[in-house]
Motif scaffolding. Structure first.
Motif, PDB file in Angstrom:
ATOM      1  N   SER A  93       1.193  -1.330  -0.194  1.00 47.72           N
ATOM      2  CA  SER A  93      -0.104   0.090  -0.296  1.00 47.72           C
ATOM      3  C   SER A  93       1.036   1.137  -0.461  1.00 47.72           C
ATOM      4  O   SER A  93       2.314   1.266   0.949  1.00 47.72           O
ATOM      5  CB  SER A  93      -1.086   0.139   1.073  1.00 47.72           C
ATOM      6  N   SER A  98      -1.966   3.383   6.433  1.00 50.61           N
ATOM      7  CA  SER A  98      -2.073   1.891   6.127  1.00 50.61           C
ATOM      8  C   SER A  98      -1.297   1.244   7.130  1.00 50.61           C
ATOM      9  O   SER A  98      -0.789   1.718   7.428  1.00 50.61           O
ATOM     10  CB  SER A  98      -1.934   1.497   4.676  1.00 50.61           C
ATOM     11  N   ASN A 271      -8.597   0.036   5.500  1.00 47.70           N
ATOM     12  CA  ASN A 271      -8.566   2.072   5.280  1.00 47.70           C
ATOM     13  C   ASN A 271      -8.408   2.342   6.710  1.00 47.70           C
ATOM     14  O   ASN A 271      -8.266   3.614   6.558  1.00 47.70           O
ATOM     15  CB  ASN A 271      -9.843   2.107   4.325  1.00 47.70           C
ATOM     16  N   THR A 275     -12.640   5.703   8.779  1.00 46.74           N
ATOM     17  CA  THR A 275     -13.556   5.042   7.616  1.00 46.74           C
ATOM     18  C   THR A 275     -15.136   4.253   8.378  1.00 46.74           C
ATOM     19  O   THR A 275     -14.460   3.239   9.170  1.00 46.74           O
ATOM     20  CB  THR A 275     -13.039   4.935   6.634  1.00 46.74           C
ATOM     21  N   TYR A 280     -12.998  -0.498   2.480  1.00 43.53           N
ATOM     22  CA  TYR A 280     -12.262  -0.691   1.395  1.00 43.53           C
ATOM     23  C   TYR A 280     -12.986  -0.916  -0.561  1.00 43.53           C
ATOM     24  O   TYR A 280     -12.036  -1.049  -1.829  1.00 43.53           O
ATOM     25  CB  TYR A 280     -11.936  -1.590   1.811  1.00 43.53           C
ATOM     26  N   TRP A 283     -14.612   2.943  -1.901  1.00 45.37           N
ATOM     27  CA  TRP A 283     -13.644   3.129  -2.554  1.00 45.37           C
ATOM     28  C   TRP A 283     -12.960   2.926  -2.917  1.00 45.37           C
ATOM     29  O   TRP A 283     -12.564   3.540  -4.043  1.00 45.37           O
ATOM     30  CB  TRP A 283     -12.081   3.679  -1.285  1.00 45.37           C
TER      31      TRP A 283
END
Length: 568
Positions: A93, A98, A271, A275, A280, A283
């Motif tokens: 990532s 992350s 995520n 959130t 995930y 998005w």
């Protein structure tokens, strides 16, 4: 600047005490956070790939001890004494915040860190792949604070003091780790290891798509796993990504307004805690829909590889294969699994995505004989959606397809072709997928190879010949065509190696010939009823779209400019 001299490494720094900046590769270290005073900790002394890394009060346990392994060019892997795993940027990532986890040492660039100087004898650990620094989520000071990567701000939570506690050769006998936080379900990366997934996945045409259209296209679709920049550099049609972790422990995860710090090992909270659960998926769908090419909007679609029975096998205590087959016959575990799949589908909603169901699992089930007789507690685990389905592996396949139709009505769904024996017993594969009810799905999905041929050719990896000849290609295309015609559905080729013959067989630069062969024989591809080609590495040492010298991007541009090849 880092100077290497024998087994000692000196991090240059004008004003700091040099003793604090001498790294001995023969010693174990405790890493003390400047902000919290807590240390880098293998949570719960876990030993599995994907295990969480947190901060915790220092207690002298081996799960808080790390050694530095030289990766060259001033970069190092951090290996934990208890687990033997190394610190890893989960899923390659590049997203701020992350997760950092532990993973088998593959010496991938997402497992390599350089030491950047800070004041007072502290250093920052900067990941080679992402360019982000190791820190503590939200700079919390409490035990159990998640260790994450974020933009390098030189903040106190991103600063670590290296305290030597013993020699790798045996000094500093580890004590029994003290009480740490309970281990939560940990997402592992794409099989068998992490694959770059800073890219958004690719979509598929909706349910009931015909054999002559896929993801809304009547031309063979080109997609893959890649960064956003690569995805916008060529007219790619789609992208793919994995979804896999142990299922949420309770329904509270699905209804929460926001994720919690301790939930980040569940895919729905990958995520982060700022959130909502499931972001995930929503998005990545949004990123794909906003793709551009040459500055103009060119929406892409997502292909999701749903690969969670592997993790359910871990929950059953036996992992790959036997654990998976055992898990589907336990009402408690299969209930959690099907609840998770329902939530995943609800996050897809009305999007025109595609779903590749469970690589490998159908092969494990096939090895046990008649798929109608491999037990699975389908009706008891999900009476709401699958109460009338057969309590078998075949019934589970139908349950997953039926749930897709109900909760993600525009999504296409396909069973993964796990026919490890296709070269010797193709008719058994035909029969087994008929028993699974593959005709009720929208497509089938097949691997080409999980590694570059140049990687396999090295003696350390078996010295195998995985390069294609026209004869090998013809045999594989015959397999795809036979399976497609047996169920009346197209085949999608997935995780095709990205290497090419201009590479030099070093890390992330291995040779292969599949990309060039496919683009050079698109009529044969279409004649085999192949509807999509999805390129990406199956393991983090392999060639990627970002490291192949632009070959896949250039081939995709040329294919698009040619008008494409019609699906047959």
């Amino acid at each position: 600047m880092v100077v290497v001299a024998g087994s000692a490494v000196v991090v240059s720094q004008a004003s700091a005490d040099q003793k604090q900046n001498t790294l001995d590769l023969k010693k174990w270290y405790v890493l003390v956070n400047h902000n919290s005073g807590k240390v880098l900790d293998d949570r719960g002394s876990a030993k599995s790939d994907g295990a969480a890394v947190v901060q915790w009060a220092r207690h002298g346990g081996a799960n808080q001890q790390w050694r530095f392994i030289d990766s060259g060019d001033g970069y190092y892997r951090l290996k934990n004494r208890t687990s033997g795993k190394v610190l890893d940027d989960l899923g390659w990532s590049k997203a701020a915040g992350s997760a950092l986890v532990q993973w088998k040492d593959l010496n991938g660039s997402n497992q390599q860190f350089k030491l950047a100087k800070s004041s007072d004898g502290y250093v920052r650990l900067v990941n080679r792949f992402s360019g982000m620094a190791v820190g503590v989520h939200k700079a919390v000071k409490a035990n159990g604070g998640n260790v994450v990567q974020n933009r390098d701000r030189s903040s106190a939570d991103q600063q670590w003091k290296l305290v030597a506690v013993g020699n790798v050769s045996g000094g500093g006998t580890p004590t029994t780790p003290g009480s740490t936080a309970p281990v939560s379900p940990a997402p592992s990366n794409p099989r068998p290891s992490s694959s770059p997934s800073s890219a958004s996945p690719s979509p598929t045409s909706g349910g009931g798509s015909s054999a002559k259209r896929f993801l809304g296209s009547d031309k063979v679709v080109i997609g893959g796993s890649m960064t956003d920049a690569s995805a916008n550099a060529a007219p790619f049609d789609a992208r793919y990504a994995y979804v896999h972790s142990q299922p949420a422990p309770s329904s509270d995860y699905y209804t929460a307004a926001k994720c919690k710090d301790g939930w980040s090992n569940w895919w729905g909270c990958w995520n982060g805690s700022t959130t909502a659960p499931g972001t995930y998926v929503t998005w990545r769908d949004q990123v794909a829909s906003q793709a551009t090419y040459k500055g103009k909007s060119r929406p892409q679609k997502m292909l999701w590889t749903w690969y969670s029975l592997r993790d359910l096998g871990d929950a059953a205590g036996e992992g790959d294969g036997p654990g998976e087959v055992k898990a589907i016959n336990r009402v408690d575990l299969l209930t959690r699994y099907l609840n998770d799949y329902r939530f995943f589908l609800q996050k897809i909603g009305t999007s025109h995505d595609a779903i590749d169901l469970e690589p490998d699992f159908w092969g494990f089930a096939r090895s046990l004989g008649n798929l109608h007789q491999v037990p699975a507690q389908v009706s008891a685990a999900n009476p709401k959606d699958c109460g009338s389905q057969e309590n078998s592996a075949a019934g589970l396949a139908q349950c997953l397809i039926q749930m897709t139709r109900k909760y993600a009505p525009n999504a296409g769904v396909g069973l993964h072709l796990s026919c490890f024996d296709w070269e010797s017993n193709l008719q058994k594969c035909v029969k087994d997928y008929a028993d699974l009810g593959a005709k009720n799905a929208d497509f089938l999905v097949s691997d080409v190879s999980d590694r570059d041929a140049g990687w396999y050719a090295q003696s350390a990896h078996g010295g195998l010949d995985k390069f294609w000849t026209d004869q090998k290609a013809a045999a594989s295309l015959k397999f795809y065509k036979t399976m497609a015609e047996s169920v009346g559905k197209p085949v999608v080729l997935w995780q095709i190696p990205v290497g090419n013959m201009a590479q030099n067989n070093t890390l992330n630069h291995y040779k292969d010939d599949k990309v060039d062969w496919f683009f050079g024989h698109m009529d044969q591809v279409a004649n085999a009823h192949v509807a999509g080609l999805f390129f990406g590495p199956g393991q983090q040492e392999q060639t990627t779209v970002e490291s192949d010298g632009g070959n896949l991007i250039n081939k995709t541009i040329a294919y698009h400019n040619s008008g494409g090849t019609a699906i047959k």
